[in-house]
Design a protein around this motif. Structure first.
Motif, PDB file in Angstrom:
ATOM      1  N   PRO A 145       0.708  -1.367   0.048  1.00 23.31           N
ATOM      2  CA  PRO A 145       0.086   0.024  -0.091  1.00 23.31           C
ATOM      3  C   PRO A 145       0.904   1.289   0.002  1.00 23.31           C
ATOM      4  CG  PRO A 145      -0.978  -1.686   1.343  1.00 23.31           C
ATOM      5  CD  PRO A 145       0.373  -2.374   1.136  1.00 23.31           C
ATOM      6  N   ARG A 146       2.057   1.274   0.686  1.00 22.65           N
ATOM      7  CA  ARG A 146       2.788   2.488   0.957  1.00 22.65           C
ATOM      8  C   ARG A 146       3.612   2.741  -0.605  1.00 22.65           C
ATOM      9  NH1 ARG A 146       2.947   6.881   3.457  1.00 22.65           N
ATOM     10  NH2 ARG A 146       3.494   6.138   5.464  1.00 22.65           N
ATOM     11  N   GLU A 147       3.706   1.621  -1.324  1.00 23.25           N
ATOM     12  CA  GLU A 147       4.681   1.819  -2.330  1.00 23.25           C
ATOM     13  C   GLU A 147       3.474   2.166  -3.618  1.00 23.25           C
ATOM     14  OE1 GLU A 147       7.777  -1.626  -1.800  1.00 23.25           O
ATOM     15  OE2 GLU A 147       6.095  -2.240  -2.917  1.00 23.25           O
ATOM     16  N   GLN A 148       2.132   1.831  -3.537  1.00 23.97           N
ATOM     17  CA  GLN A 148       1.202   2.246  -4.333  1.00 23.97           C
ATOM     18  C   GLN A 148       0.923   3.651  -4.018  1.00 23.97           C
ATOM     19  OE1 GLN A 148      -2.285  -0.217  -4.266  1.00 23.97           O
ATOM     20  NE2 GLN A 148      -0.962  -2.080  -4.950  1.00 23.97           N
ATOM     21  N   GLU A 149       1.038   4.188  -2.987  1.00 26.50           N
ATOM     22  CA  GLU A 149       0.774   5.700  -2.587  1.00 26.50           C
ATOM     23  C   GLU A 149       1.939   6.355  -3.124  1.00 26.50           C
ATOM     24  OE1 GLU A 149      -0.602   8.098   1.507  1.00 26.50           O
ATOM     25  OE2 GLU A 149       0.736   6.129   1.720  1.00 26.50           O
ATOM     26  N   LEU A 150       3.109   5.830  -3.229  1.00 26.48           N
ATOM     27  CA  LEU A 150       4.423   6.686  -3.496  1.00 26.48           C
ATOM     28  C   LEU A 150       4.598   6.631  -5.022  1.00 26.48           C
ATOM     29  CD1 LEU A 150       7.138   7.999  -2.841  1.00 26.48           C
ATOM     30  CD2 LEU A 150       8.084   5.659  -2.760  1.00 26.48           C
ATOM     31  N   LYS A 161      12.600  13.749  -1.758  1.00 25.72           N
ATOM     32  CA  LYS A 161      12.759  14.932  -0.550  1.00 25.72           C
ATOM     33  C   LYS A 161      11.076  15.186  -0.548  1.00 25.72           C
ATOM     34  CE  LYS A 161      14.679  18.633   1.822  1.00 25.72           C
ATOM     35  NZ  LYS A 161      13.268  19.184   2.373  1.00 25.72           N
ATOM     36  N   GLN A 162      10.517  15.673  -1.789  1.00 21.62           N
ATOM     37  CA  GLN A 162       9.173  16.244  -1.673  1.00 21.62           C
ATOM     38  C   GLN A 162       8.343  15.081  -1.514  1.00 21.62           C
ATOM     39  OE1 GLN A 162       9.481  17.528  -5.808  1.00 21.62           O
ATOM     40  NE2 GLN A 162      10.101  19.747  -5.126  1.00 21.62           N
ATOM     41  N   ALA A 163       8.502  13.862  -2.141  1.00 24.46           N
ATOM     42  CA  ALA A 163       7.456  12.885  -1.739  1.00 24.46           C
ATOM     43  C   ALA A 163       7.668  12.347  -0.281  1.00 24.46           C
ATOM     44  CB  ALA A 163       7.729  11.463  -2.836  1.00 24.46           C
ATOM     45  N   ALA A 164       8.803  12.474   0.244  1.00 25.21           N
ATOM     46  CA  ALA A 164       8.963  12.128   1.846  1.00 25.21           C
ATOM     47  C   ALA A 164       8.288  13.107   2.624  1.00 25.21           C
ATOM     48  CB  ALA A 164      10.370  12.039   1.932  1.00 25.21           C
ATOM     49  N   GLU A 171      13.448  10.653   3.520  1.00 26.59           N
ATOM     50  CA  GLU A 171      13.915  10.526   2.171  1.00 26.59           C
ATOM     51  C   GLU A 171      14.685   9.196   1.701  1.00 26.59           C
ATOM     52  OE1 GLU A 171      16.878  13.131  -1.208  1.00 26.59           O
ATOM     53  OE2 GLU A 171      16.620  13.661   1.031  1.00 26.59           O
ATOM     54  N   TYR A 172      15.355   8.734   2.899  1.00 27.27           N
ATOM     55  CA  TYR A 172      16.091   7.238   2.682  1.00 27.27           C
ATOM     56  C   TYR A 172      14.830   6.223   2.457  1.00 27.27           C
ATOM     57  CZ  TYR A 172      18.329   2.936   3.684  1.00 27.27           C
ATOM     58  OH  TYR A 172      18.797   1.659   3.492  1.00 27.27           O
ATOM     59  N   THR A 173      13.987   6.503   3.436  1.00 25.67           N
ATOM     60  CA  THR A 173      12.630   5.342   3.193  1.00 25.67           C
ATOM     61  C   THR A 173      12.168   5.545   1.744  1.00 25.67           C
ATOM     62  OG1 THR A 173      12.384   5.350   5.466  1.00 25.67           O
ATOM     63  CG2 THR A 173      10.623   4.447   4.020  1.00 25.67           C
ATOM     64  N   HIS A 177      11.605   2.519  -1.063  1.00 29.20           N
ATOM     65  CA  HIS A 177      10.468   1.944  -1.634  1.00 29.20           C
ATOM     66  C   HIS A 177      10.638   2.081  -3.232  1.00 29.20           C
ATOM     67  CE1 HIS A 177       8.459   1.340   1.875  1.00 29.20           C
ATOM     68  NE2 HIS A 177       8.338   2.598   2.230  1.00 29.20           N
ATOM     69  N   ARG A 178      11.332   3.152  -3.625  1.00 28.56           N
ATOM     70  CA  ARG A 178      11.479   3.444  -4.971  1.00 28.56           C
ATOM     71  C   ARG A 178      12.313   2.405  -5.722  1.00 28.56           C
ATOM     72  NH1 ARG A 178      13.082   9.146  -7.967  1.00 28.56           N
ATOM     73  NH2 ARG A 178      13.516   8.286 -10.049  1.00 28.56           N
ATOM     74  N   GLY A 179      13.066   1.972  -5.125  1.00 25.99           N
ATOM     75  CA  GLY A 179      13.946   0.706  -5.698  1.00 25.99           C
ATOM     76  C   GLY A 179      13.121  -0.434  -5.838  1.00 25.99           C
ATOM     77  N   HIS A 180      12.179  -0.810  -4.661  1.00 30.09           N
ATOM     78  CA  HIS A 180      11.457  -1.846  -4.753  1.00 30.09           C
ATOM     79  C   HIS A 180      10.245  -1.868  -5.682  1.00 30.09           C
ATOM     80  CE1 HIS A 180      12.228  -2.746  -0.084  1.00 30.09           C
ATOM     81  NE2 HIS A 180      13.176  -3.187  -0.810  1.00 30.09           N
TER      82      HIS A 180
END
Length: 212
Positions: A145-150, A161-164, A171-173, A177-180
């Motif tokens: 769900p978090r990845e779908q939100e991102l 940074k903006q998405a974070a 930003e690290y998280t 997520h982006r890599g996943h």
């Protein structure tokens, strides 16, 4: 997709026309099944392999347009209409609903074969696109769900940074997520991911909408 034995179905209440069309198509190497009514066709059609439907416009009981309505709501099958007279209103309705061609009896062999080949090619394209869309949707469903939100934030142009900031995470998280997301969506590049999101018709949020 695995190749299938594409079937052409002929639906006409006139037995002589069914026989003539079936013989012609067989002579050109087509696999053909014929039906004497729209109802019989709908009950017995080989949906898994049906690629083209040659459909009489006017038949006792269910009309060609009524059969078309059932077909377009339930399958990817291209239709070639045939009719005994020039019926402009019906032609317009049929073509607006996606018919490949509309031929007037007596139908010329060349026109019929050309229309059938076009219909089969159209059906193959529609089924391939549907399969690709289903496969893409399946990949999307593997995202958390978090990845779908991102995802829509990223493809909308936001920096990590903006998405974070929007999601209230680090930003690290976002980077993790982006890599996943890239891996699960099997996207070799970010441009590919943007195209995938567009095909999925995800509602994106641009940086301008967020005031960044």
């Amino acid at each position: 997709m695995e190749p299938v034995n594409e079937v052409v179905c002929v639906v006409d209440d006139d037995a002589s026309i069914r026989e003539a069309l079936t013989s012609l198509l067989h002579a050109y190497g087509k696999s053909v099944q014929s039906f004497n009514s729209g109802q019989e066709f709908l009950e017995e059609a080989p949906w898994d392999t049906l690629a083209c439907l040659i459909l009489d416009m006017r038949m006792p009981g269910m009309s060609g347009l009524e059969v078309q309505e059932h077909v377009i709501n339930n399958s990817h099958v291209s239709i070639v209409f045939i009719t005994g007279r020039n019926d402009v209103p019906s032609t317009v309705l049929a073509m607006k609903s996606g018919a490949v061609d509309f031929l007037t009896k007596p139908v010329s062999e060349e026109a019929l074969l050309r229309a059938v080949d076009t219909a089969i090619a159209t059906t193959q394209t529609q089924r391939r696109e549907a399969a690709e869309a289903a496969a893409l949707r399946a990949l999307y469903e593997t995202l958390t769900p978090r990845e779908q939100e991102l995802l829509p934030l990223l493809v909308g142009g936001m920096l990590n940074k903006q998405a974070a900031d929007v999601l209230g995470i680090s930003e690290y998280t976002v980077q993790v997520h982006r890599g996943h997301i890239m891996k699960k969506m099997r996207a070799p590049s970010f441009a590919t991911l943007v195209r995938q999101a567009s095909r999925l018709e995800l509602e994106t949020t641009s940086t301008s909408n967020r005031g960044f």
